[in-house]
Write a protein that holds these residues in place. Sequence first.
Motif, mmCIF file in Angstrom:
data_model
loop_
_atom_site.group_PDB
_atom_site.id
_atom_site.type_symbol
_atom_site.label_atom_id
_atom_site.label_comp_id
_atom_site.label_asym_id
_atom_site.label_seq_id
_atom_site.Cartn_x
_atom_site.Cartn_y
_atom_site.Cartn_z
ATOM 1 N N MET A 1 -11.279 78.791 55.633
ATOM 2 C CA MET A 1 -10.790 79.882 56.424
ATOM 3 C C MET A 1 -9.288 79.924 56.331
ATOM 4 O O MET A 1 -8.604 78.933 56.521
ATOM 5 C CB MET A 1 -11.246 79.676 57.856
ATOM 6 N N SER A 2 -8.761 81.096 56.052
ATOM 7 C CA SER A 2 -7.337 81.240 55.890
ATOM 8 C C SER A 2 -6.694 81.535 57.237
ATOM 9 O O SER A 2 -7.247 82.232 58.075
ATOM 10 C CB SER A 2 -7.030 82.367 54.913
ATOM 11 N N TYR A 3 -5.508 81.019 57.426
ATOM 12 C CA TYR A 3 -4.819 81.262 58.674
ATOM 13 C C TYR A 3 -3.907 82.485 58.588
ATOM 14 O O TYR A 3 -3.327 82.897 59.578
ATOM 15 C CB TYR A 3 -4.015 80.026 59.095
ATOM 16 N N MET A 4 -3.768 83.067 57.401
ATOM 17 C CA MET A 4 -2.950 84.261 57.236
ATOM 18 C C MET A 4 -3.863 85.478 57.104
ATOM 19 O O MET A 4 -4.764 85.502 56.280
ATOM 20 C CB MET A 4 -2.068 84.138 56.000
ATOM 21 N N THR A 5 -3.627 86.507 57.916
ATOM 22 C CA THR A 5 -4.435 87.706 57.871
ATOM 23 C C THR A 5 -3.934 88.596 56.741
ATOM 24 O O THR A 5 -2.766 88.983 56.731
ATOM 25 C CB THR A 5 -4.357 88.456 59.204
ATOM 26 N N THR A 6 -4.808 88.910 55.798
ATOM 27 C CA THR A 6 -4.410 89.730 54.662
ATOM 28 C C THR A 6 -5.173 91.039 54.601
ATOM 29 O O THR A 6 -5.039 91.778 53.650
ATOM 30 C CB THR A 6 -4.642 88.964 53.349
ATOM 31 N N ARG A 7 -5.982 91.322 55.615
ATOM 32 C CA ARG A 7 -6.738 92.569 55.635
ATOM 33 C C ARG A 7 -6.862 93.031 57.076
ATOM 34 O O ARG A 7 -6.542 92.292 58.006
ATOM 35 C CB ARG A 7 -8.110 92.385 55.006
ATOM 36 N N ALA A 8 -7.330 94.261 57.248
ATOM 37 C CA ALA A 8 -7.510 94.798 58.593
ATOM 38 C C ALA A 8 -8.612 94.033 59.315
ATOM 39 O O ALA A 8 -9.647 93.716 58.737
ATOM 40 C CB ALA A 8 -7.859 96.276 58.517
ATOM 41 N N ILE B 1 -7.328 92.404 76.243
ATOM 42 C CA ILE B 1 -7.043 91.398 75.220
ATOM 43 C C ILE B 1 -5.661 90.796 75.436
ATOM 44 O O ILE B 1 -5.475 89.573 75.383
ATOM 45 C CB ILE B 1 -7.184 92.006 73.811
ATOM 46 N N ALA B 2 -4.669 91.644 75.704
ATOM 47 C CA ALA B 2 -3.310 91.146 75.935
ATOM 48 C C ALA B 2 -3.257 90.265 77.174
ATOM 49 O O ALA B 2 -2.590 89.206 77.167
ATOM 50 C CB ALA B 2 -2.348 92.318 76.072
ATOM 51 N N ASP B 3 -3.953 90.661 78.258
ATOM 52 C CA ASP B 3 -3.973 89.853 79.476
ATOM 53 C C ASP B 3 -4.637 88.503 79.236
ATOM 54 O O ASP B 3 -4.166 87.472 79.735
ATOM 55 C CB ASP B 3 -4.703 90.597 80.601
ATOM 56 N N THR B 4 -5.717 88.507 78.472
ATOM 57 C CA THR B 4 -6.412 87.253 78.179
ATOM 58 C C THR B 4 -5.521 86.320 77.357
ATOM 59 O O THR B 4 -5.442 85.126 77.636
ATOM 60 C CB THR B 4 -7.731 87.527 77.443
ATOM 61 N N SER C 1 -11.354 93.944 62.309
ATOM 62 C CA SER C 1 -12.119 94.858 63.157
ATOM 63 C C SER C 1 -12.024 94.424 64.619
ATOM 64 O O SER C 1 -11.626 93.297 64.931
ATOM 65 C CB SER C 1 -13.579 94.903 62.715
ATOM 66 N N HIS C 2 -12.416 95.332 65.492
ATOM 67 C CA HIS C 2 -12.385 95.027 66.919
ATOM 68 C C HIS C 2 -13.301 93.850 67.255
ATOM 69 O O HIS C 2 -12.940 92.964 68.025
ATOM 70 C CB HIS C 2 -12.792 96.261 67.737
ATOM 71 N N GLY C 3 -14.479 93.844 66.649
ATOM 72 C CA GLY C 3 -15.414 92.743 66.900
ATOM 73 C C GLY C 3 -14.849 91.400 66.493
ATOM 74 O O GLY C 3 -15.009 90.403 67.200
ATOM 75 N N SER D 1 -12.534 86.157 67.825
ATOM 76 C CA SER D 1 -11.478 85.152 67.677
ATOM 77 C C SER D 1 -10.816 84.870 69.021
ATOM 78 O O SER D 1 -10.423 83.732 69.297
ATOM 79 C CB SER D 1 -10.450 85.589 66.643
ATOM 80 N N LEU D 2 -10.691 85.888 69.869
ATOM 81 C CA LEU D 2 -10.137 85.666 71.207
ATOM 82 C C LEU D 2 -11.067 84.786 72.035
ATOM 83 O O LEU D 2 -10.604 83.886 72.752
ATOM 84 C CB LEU D 2 -9.907 87.000 71.907
ATOM 85 N N TYR D 3 -12.367 85.020 71.922
ATOM 86 C CA TYR D 3 -13.347 84.195 72.641
ATOM 87 C C TYR D 3 -13.259 82.744 72.175
ATOM 88 O O TYR D 3 -13.225 81.813 72.983
ATOM 89 C CB TYR D 3 -14.746 84.762 72.413
ATOM 90 N N LYS D 4 -13.182 82.555 70.867
ATOM 91 C CA LYS D 4 -13.076 81.195 70.333
ATOM 92 C C LYS D 4 -11.768 80.543 70.774
ATOM 93 O O LYS D 4 -11.739 79.360 71.115
ATOM 94 C CB LYS D 4 -13.156 81.250 68.805
#
Length: 142
Positions: A1-8, A63-66, A10-12, A17-20
């Motif tokens: 798993m890469s730690y750099m985001t290279t693509r869009a 999401i921002a509050d969490t 999705s909301h899901g 990732s926020l839950y994790k």
Amino acid sequence: MSYMTTRAVSHGQRVKSLYKEALRAIETTKLFRLDYRFAAVQIRAEFDKHKDERDMEKIDKLIADTKEKIFLTVPKTKQFEHCPRGIAHGRYDVSPDMVFDFYHPLEKAAYPKYFAKRELAKRDHILWWEKTYGNTESHAKN
């Protein structure tokens, strides 16, 4: 798993990732397994409460509050040793596979089954390469 985001993303994927991240955050603060599980169930209930929300402005605010709550309540999130920013990331050099080609025959004789299997795998890879991309040696001479 890469730690750099290279693509869009999705909301899901953002929500997952926020839950994790929230679970990892409480994992660092709870000492006992039952306390961790209880907090994890509470977090899951909070996420499930908002799962049918369709207003993207409200979702972004949640999401921002969490994320802010995680940032303020957790002194340091859990980091795994060999992952990026971990204490052992990049510590050990991994030798390329071609190093085995330069072994002395006496060294190869110590592991005959391994090197026989390796030679078969090399041959199969060369055949696959030539079948897929053609013979590159004949193109280099022209």
